[in-house]
Scaffold this active site. Structure first.
Site, mmCIF file in Angstrom:
data_model
loop_
_atom_site.group_PDB
_atom_site.id
_atom_site.type_symbol
_atom_site.label_atom_id
_atom_site.label_comp_id
_atom_site.label_asym_id
_atom_site.label_seq_id
_atom_site.Cartn_x
_atom_site.Cartn_y
_atom_site.Cartn_z
ATOM 1 N N GLY A 188 32.519 15.532 -2.776
ATOM 2 C CA GLY A 188 32.963 14.337 -3.477
ATOM 3 C C GLY A 188 34.330 14.538 -4.092
ATOM 4 O O GLY A 188 34.875 15.647 -4.105
ATOM 5 N N PRO A 189 34.930 13.474 -4.614
ATOM 6 C CA PRO A 189 36.262 13.567 -5.216
ATOM 7 C C PRO A 189 36.254 14.478 -6.437
ATOM 8 O O PRO A 189 35.194 14.777 -7.007
ATOM 9 C CB PRO A 189 36.573 12.109 -5.608
ATOM 10 C CG PRO A 189 35.612 11.270 -4.836
ATOM 11 C CD PRO A 189 34.399 12.106 -4.629
ATOM 12 N N PRO A 190 37.428 14.929 -6.859
ATOM 13 C CA PRO A 190 37.490 15.762 -8.071
ATOM 14 C C PRO A 190 36.996 14.996 -9.293
ATOM 15 O O PRO A 190 37.235 13.806 -9.447
ATOM 16 C CB PRO A 190 38.989 16.088 -8.198
ATOM 17 C CG PRO A 190 39.561 15.867 -6.831
ATOM 18 C CD PRO A 190 38.746 14.779 -6.214
ATOM 19 N N GLY A 191 36.292 15.695 -10.164
ATOM 20 C CA GLY A 191 35.885 15.117 -11.432
ATOM 21 C C GLY A 191 34.619 14.294 -11.415
ATOM 22 O O GLY A 191 34.325 13.615 -12.401
ATOM 23 N N VAL A 192 33.824 14.353 -10.334
ATOM 24 C CA VAL A 192 32.596 13.556 -10.285
ATOM 25 C C VAL A 192 31.369 14.372 -10.706
ATOM 26 O O VAL A 192 30.260 13.846 -10.693
ATOM 27 C CB VAL A 192 32.369 12.961 -8.875
ATOM 28 C CG1 VAL A 192 33.465 11.982 -8.523
ATOM 29 C CG2 VAL A 192 32.266 14.062 -7.826
ATOM 30 N N GLY A 193 31.560 15.653 -11.057
ATOM 31 C CA GLY A 193 30.454 16.430 -11.607
ATOM 32 C C GLY A 193 29.772 17.361 -10.633
ATOM 33 O O GLY A 193 28.597 17.693 -10.825
ATOM 34 N N LYS A 194 30.479 17.835 -9.608
ATOM 35 C CA LYS A 194 29.838 18.714 -8.629
ATOM 36 C C LYS A 194 29.482 20.064 -9.255
ATOM 37 O O LYS A 194 28.350 20.544 -9.130
ATOM 38 C CB LYS A 194 30.780 18.904 -7.426
ATOM 39 C CG LYS A 194 31.122 17.616 -6.689
ATOM 40 C CD LYS A 194 31.967 17.880 -5.470
ATOM 41 C CE LYS A 194 33.337 18.439 -5.806
ATOM 42 N NZ LYS A 194 34.179 17.462 -6.574
ATOM 43 N N THR A 195 30.438 20.689 -9.924
ATOM 44 C CA THR A 195 30.169 21.991 -10.539
ATOM 45 C C THR A 195 29.167 21.870 -11.672
ATOM 46 O O THR A 195 28.283 22.725 -11.834
ATOM 47 C CB THR A 195 31.483 22.604 -11.042
ATOM 48 O OG1 THR A 195 32.403 22.737 -9.951
ATOM 49 C CG2 THR A 195 31.230 23.987 -11.635
ATOM 50 N N LYS B 211 35.831 3.392 -0.673
ATOM 51 C CA LYS B 211 36.771 2.274 -0.543
ATOM 52 C C LYS B 211 36.272 1.041 -1.278
ATOM 53 O O LYS B 211 37.055 0.328 -1.931
ATOM 54 C CB LYS B 211 36.997 1.973 0.947
ATOM 55 C CG LYS B 211 37.675 3.091 1.714
ATOM 56 C CD LYS B 211 37.737 2.786 3.199
ATOM 57 C CE LYS B 211 38.355 3.933 3.973
ATOM 58 N NZ LYS B 211 38.381 3.683 5.437
ATOM 59 N N SER C 261 41.438 3.621 10.086
ATOM 60 C CA SER C 261 40.873 2.455 9.405
ATOM 61 C C SER C 261 41.924 1.461 8.950
ATOM 62 O O SER C 261 41.573 0.392 8.455
ATOM 63 C CB SER C 261 40.044 2.917 8.198
ATOM 64 O OG SER C 261 40.844 3.624 7.281
#
Length: 535
Positions: free
Chosen positions: A116-123, A448, A405
């Protein structure tokens, strides 16, 4: 003599640690052999410090030491819900994974990869999984690592050799069953230790911003869990529940001393951040807390400072505290001339709006592309033009390519230019166009759509074959957006263009400043009748 006595004490200390360590038989035999060699060496010997460091690593490794797993699903659900708002589909998959672990009493299985994008809480999700299981958490950053020896370790013959990142993480964790954030097997061999290291109890979690750069062999061994960007409602809840309390605490302020109404947070998200995650939002919240801390620090210590009332920051104060707005919504622009369309793009940081502009001038029919356009986007422009000119094109451009796209938006922009019909400024679109006029599916649809929602777009045109990709959209997004599914270019143009008002040539004007994401200049004045009849 004092130096020799100190060296003997150091050797005795390592020997005692090795004796109490739960080394497997193979490792214990190696340790005893190397310890005998060390005792026969003089401290000034070049290999003395190397051998002593090696034995210290053997003694420090968590041979056989494990933490007790907490396989309580209700506890895991409580931890995940408390530390993470939303992400229902991601949490459901994690619950399933933990349920299998609890039934099998074994962590071996697919390696989860959170994308996912940076800052979405993966870590932070990885930390929450470790907390739910009662395990230690260690993070291994593989960004920029190009040498396998960084992971597997360097052989001791090299000067300054060290174990690899995995062995180092195990030593830091102090247990042999932590949760690691980077295939697992029971006999991983570190080149420095030159011994098998049991990784069968390690729970591996991998995180990535995108999968396009992962080797196919590695990707085939991962179970991908996609984490999309947050909606505005989710950002408001997370800011109130997590970001604001954390920044208030880190700024040295009393609890609940800073209050940010939802109107202030909306203005903060809308005017000072542009992201799918939360990092920029947390930085802006931290800046507000620091500004309040400055005002509080001006008061004399003691009762006056302790009696200071809580401060509520209204949206009107953001300009004074943070400076002028950093971003404006692109979608607020109203199209006043033909040849402009609003597309949607996917980036590793989330979805973005993409303005497509076209103009015409007298010439020989040459196509001019400007705006730092990549090869695949150039193909998209050529394909859209080819659909009008009836040239040959091989569809399915998404295979081993990126960026097809833009074809839908380019087609609408060119159709608007040649017919004189304005494109709807409240409508964004994405999709690949084939020569036969088919609207083909694309990737990154959820990101998107969220980008369109963040920017205030009201209608989104999507390939019909992408309907499966939006089933888990938040209810507020579905309520505020009109999703229109298109299978053919005719359906796309009918939904994207306003009714014709005039057939006169639109004036050729320069593109608006600040929106030249992709500018298409087309010299094809002599072909207007042909294109209009085709459309």
């Amino acid at each position: 003599e004092a130096v020799e006595a100190g060296d003997k004490d150091e050797v005795a200390e390592v020997h005692a640690r090795l004796r109490t360590a739960q080394l497997p038989d193979t490792a214990r035999a190696v340790a005893e052999r190397e310890l005998r060699r060390l005792r026969q060496m003089q401290p000034m010997h070049a290999e003395y410090s190397v051998l002593l460091n090696y034995l210290d690593w053997l003694a420090a490794m968590p041979w056989g030491r494990t933490s007790e797993d907490q396989l309580d699903l209700s506890h895991a659900r409580e931890v995940l819900d408390q530390e993470h708002y939303g992400l229902s589909s991601v949490k459901r998959r994690i619950y399933e994974y933990l349920a299998v672990v609890s039934l099998r009493q074994d962590t071996r299985g697919p390696i989860l990869c959170l994308v996912g994008p940076p800052g979405v809480g993966k870590t932070s999700l990885g930390k929450s999984i470790a907390s739910a299981l009662g395990r230690k958490f260690e993070r291994i950053s593989l960004g920029g690592v190009s040498d396998a020896a960084d992971i597997r370790g360097h052989r001791r013959t090299y000067v300054g050799a060290l174990p690899g990142l995995i062995a180092q993480a195990l030593r830091r964790a102090g247990t042999s069953n932590p949760v690691l954030d980077p295939a697992q097997n029971g006999a991983f061999t570190d080149h420095y230790l030159n011994l098998p290291v049991d990784l069968s109890k390690v729970l591996f979690l991998a995180t990535a911003n995108a999968t396009d750069r992962l080797p196919p062999a590695l990707l085939d061994r991962l179970e991908i869990i996609e984490i999309s960007g947050y909606t505005l409602d989710e950002k408001l809840h997370i800011a109130q529940r997590h970001l604001l309390p954390r920044q208030v605490r880190q700024s040295g302020l009393p609890a609940d001393f800073v209050r940010l109404p939802d109107t202030t947070l909306v203005a903060l998200v809308d005017g000072y951040t542009r992201e799918a995650g939360l990092r920029s939002l947390e930085r802006e919240v931290a800046a507000l807390c620091r500004a309040v801390a400055v005002e509080l620090a001006k008061l004399p210590p003691g009762k006056e400072r302790e009696a200071a009332p809580a401060i509520t920051v209204p949206p009107e104060e953001l300009g004074r505290l943070l400076g002028p707005r950093k971003y404006e919504r692109e979608a607020r622009e109203v199209f006043t001339r033909p040849g402009i369309a609003l597309g949607l793009a996917w980036t590793p940081a989330g979805g973005e709006l993409l303005f497509i502009e076209s103009s015409r001038m007298r010439g020989s029919g040459q196509l001019i592309l400007t705006g730092q356009i990549g090869e695949v986007m150039q193909e998209s422009v050529q394909t859209a033009l080819s659909y009008l000119r009836s040239q040959v094109h091989f569809p399915a451009g998404a295979i081993r390519k990126d960026g097809p796209s833009a074809g839908a938006a380019v087609l609408v922009a060119l159709a608007s230019l040649f017919t004189g019909r304005l494109a709807r400024s409240d409508t964004a679109m994405t999709g690949e166009i084939s020569l036969r006029g088919q609207v083909l599916p694309v990737g990154g649809v959820r990101e998107k759509v969220l980008a369109a929602h963040r920017s205030g777009v009201q209608r989104v045109l999507l390939p019909r074959r992408n309907e499966k990709d939006v089933h888990d959209l938040a209810p507020e997004v579905k309520a505020e957006l009109t999703l229109i599914w298109c299978s053919t270019a005719e359906e796309l143009l009918a939904a994207a263009l306003l009714p014709a008002t005039t057939r006169e040539d639109a004036p050729v004007t320069a593109p608006s400043e600040g929106v030249t994401t992709a500018f298409v200049a087309l010299a094809a004045r002599g072909r207007e009748a042909q294109f209009a009849s085709k459309l």
